[in-house]
Design a protein around this motif. Structure first.
Motif, mmCIF file in Angstrom:
data_model
loop_
_atom_site.group_PDB
_atom_site.id
_atom_site.type_symbol
_atom_site.label_atom_id
_atom_site.label_comp_id
_atom_site.label_asym_id
_atom_site.label_seq_id
_atom_site.Cartn_x
_atom_site.Cartn_y
_atom_site.Cartn_z
ATOM 1 N N TYR A 41 0.725 -1.300 -0.009
ATOM 2 C CA TYR A 41 0.111 0.163 0.000
ATOM 3 C C TYR A 41 0.790 1.376 0.051
ATOM 4 O O TYR A 41 0.431 2.175 -0.619
ATOM 5 N N TYR A 42 1.907 1.326 0.903
ATOM 6 C CA TYR A 42 2.561 2.523 0.737
ATOM 7 C C TYR A 42 3.435 2.743 -0.384
ATOM 8 O O TYR A 42 3.692 3.927 -0.758
ATOM 9 N N LEU A 43 3.585 1.613 -1.365
ATOM 10 C CA LEU A 43 4.233 1.898 -2.719
ATOM 11 C C LEU A 43 3.375 2.715 -3.370
ATOM 12 O O LEU A 43 3.744 3.509 -4.484
ATOM 13 N N ILE A 44 2.079 2.369 -3.401
ATOM 14 C CA ILE A 44 0.939 3.246 -4.230
ATOM 15 C C ILE A 44 0.348 4.276 -3.499
ATOM 16 O O ILE A 44 -0.296 5.179 -4.227
ATOM 17 N N GLU A 45 0.478 4.606 -2.219
ATOM 18 C CA GLU A 45 0.248 5.753 -1.461
ATOM 19 C C GLU A 45 0.462 7.107 -2.200
ATOM 20 O O GLU A 45 -0.415 8.012 -2.292
ATOM 21 N N THR A 46 1.602 7.232 -2.553
ATOM 22 C CA THR A 46 2.252 8.520 -3.339
ATOM 23 C C THR A 46 1.708 8.521 -4.657
ATOM 24 O O THR A 46 1.976 9.516 -5.350
ATOM 25 N N ASP A 47 1.147 7.725 -5.288
ATOM 26 C CA ASP A 47 0.619 7.631 -6.631
ATOM 27 C C ASP A 47 -0.651 8.542 -6.787
ATOM 28 O O ASP A 47 -1.406 8.550 -5.846
ATOM 29 N N THR A 48 -0.646 9.485 -7.936
ATOM 30 C CA THR A 48 -1.763 10.427 -7.778
ATOM 31 C C THR A 48 -3.015 9.739 -8.325
ATOM 32 O O THR A 48 -4.158 10.451 -8.328
ATOM 33 N N ASP A 49 -3.036 8.546 -8.837
ATOM 34 C CA ASP A 49 -4.218 7.834 -9.080
ATOM 35 C C ASP A 49 -4.883 7.304 -7.978
ATOM 36 O O ASP A 49 -4.567 6.362 -7.297
ATOM 37 N N SER A 50 -5.963 8.211 -7.292
ATOM 38 C CA SER A 50 -6.637 7.869 -6.152
ATOM 39 C C SER A 50 -7.382 6.129 -6.203
ATOM 40 O O SER A 50 -7.844 6.018 -5.397
ATOM 41 N N LYS A 99 -6.064 3.643 -7.367
ATOM 42 C CA LYS A 99 -5.341 2.603 -7.343
ATOM 43 C C LYS A 99 -5.593 2.338 -5.703
ATOM 44 O O LYS A 99 -5.462 1.192 -4.944
ATOM 45 N N GLN A 100 -5.533 3.639 -4.955
ATOM 46 C CA GLN A 100 -5.495 3.346 -3.358
ATOM 47 C C GLN A 100 -6.938 2.983 -2.845
ATOM 48 O O GLN A 100 -6.883 2.033 -1.962
ATOM 49 N N GLU A 101 -7.675 3.389 -3.626
ATOM 50 C CA GLU A 101 -9.183 2.937 -3.198
ATOM 51 C C GLU A 101 -9.579 1.409 -3.517
ATOM 52 O O GLU A 101 -10.094 0.734 -2.590
ATOM 53 N N SER A 102 -9.050 1.187 -4.636
ATOM 54 C CA SER A 102 -9.236 -0.241 -4.890
ATOM 55 C C SER A 102 -8.292 -1.212 -4.348
ATOM 56 O O SER A 102 -8.789 -2.572 -4.178
ATOM 57 N N PHE A 103 -7.240 -0.727 -3.629
ATOM 58 C CA PHE A 103 -6.193 -1.723 -3.020
ATOM 59 C C PHE A 103 -6.906 -2.503 -1.819
ATOM 60 O O PHE A 103 -6.796 -3.585 -1.747
ATOM 61 N N TRP A 104 -7.731 -1.738 -0.977
ATOM 62 C CA TRP A 104 -8.131 -2.231 0.354
ATOM 63 C C TRP A 104 -9.789 -2.811 -0.110
ATOM 64 O O TRP A 104 -10.107 -3.676 0.810
ATOM 65 N N ILE A 105 -10.210 -2.730 -1.324
ATOM 66 C CA ILE A 105 -11.318 -3.618 -1.702
ATOM 67 C C ILE A 105 -10.925 -4.922 -2.120
ATOM 68 O O ILE A 105 -11.721 -5.802 -1.687
ATOM 69 N N LYS A 106 -9.903 -5.041 -2.662
ATOM 70 C CA LYS A 106 -9.115 -6.249 -3.077
ATOM 71 C C LYS A 106 -8.369 -7.064 -1.976
ATOM 72 O O LYS A 106 -8.123 -7.865 -1.859
ATOM 73 N N ASN A 107 -7.998 -6.286 -1.033
ATOM 74 C CA ASN A 107 -6.878 -6.824 0.121
ATOM 75 C C ASN A 107 -7.694 -6.392 1.379
ATOM 76 O O ASN A 107 -8.240 -5.426 1.710
ATOM 77 N N SER A 108 -7.471 -7.312 2.515
ATOM 78 C CA SER A 108 -7.510 -6.913 3.784
ATOM 79 C C SER A 108 -6.671 -7.410 4.763
ATOM 80 O O SER A 108 -6.103 -8.441 4.775
ATOM 81 N N LEU A 109 -6.452 -6.604 5.871
ATOM 82 C CA LEU A 109 -5.382 -7.016 6.903
ATOM 83 C C LEU A 109 -6.129 -8.082 7.879
ATOM 84 O O LEU A 109 -7.438 -8.139 7.979
#
Length: 112
Positions: free
Chosen positions: A32-41, A43-53
């Protein structure tokens, strides 16, 4: 990595989620931290839809309660109203040595 933190709530209510720093959870956080600085929000939103701690616990913190956040534990806090938290960063002998490897450190000496 961060140091542990203790926080006392003045007023209001906070909702906390804590997750153990397992290999899987820490790998997800690294991704997640690798995509956190990406300007494409998206990617950030879909990350937690596909993954969970895994193996998280939820709790509420009320006024006057002290809560300790362990060092390097993935966590989230939700504050629904004005709720100032008074904090102090804490380290144990174990986390201090471990964190020296990860935190930028500057030693200051006084004297001649």
């Amino acid at each position: 990595m961060d140091t542990g933190q203790g926080g006392a709530l003045s007023f209001g209510v906070k909702l906390w989620a804590f997750f153990p720093p397992t290999e899987k959870n820490m790998e997800l956080m690294r991704q997640y931290y690798l995509i956190e600085t990406d300007t494409d929000s998206n990617k950030q939103e879909s990350f937690w839809i596909k993954n969970s701690l895994q193996d998280g616990v939820w709790l509420t913190q009320s006024p006057g309660e002290l809560l300790y956040t362990p060092s390097a534990a993935p966590h989230a806090v939700f504050t629904f109203t004005w709720a100032p938290l008074i904090t102090a960063h804490l380290d144990t002998a174990v986390t201090f040595v471990r964190n020296l490897r990860f935190l930028p450190t500057e030693l200051a000496f006084s004297g001649p």
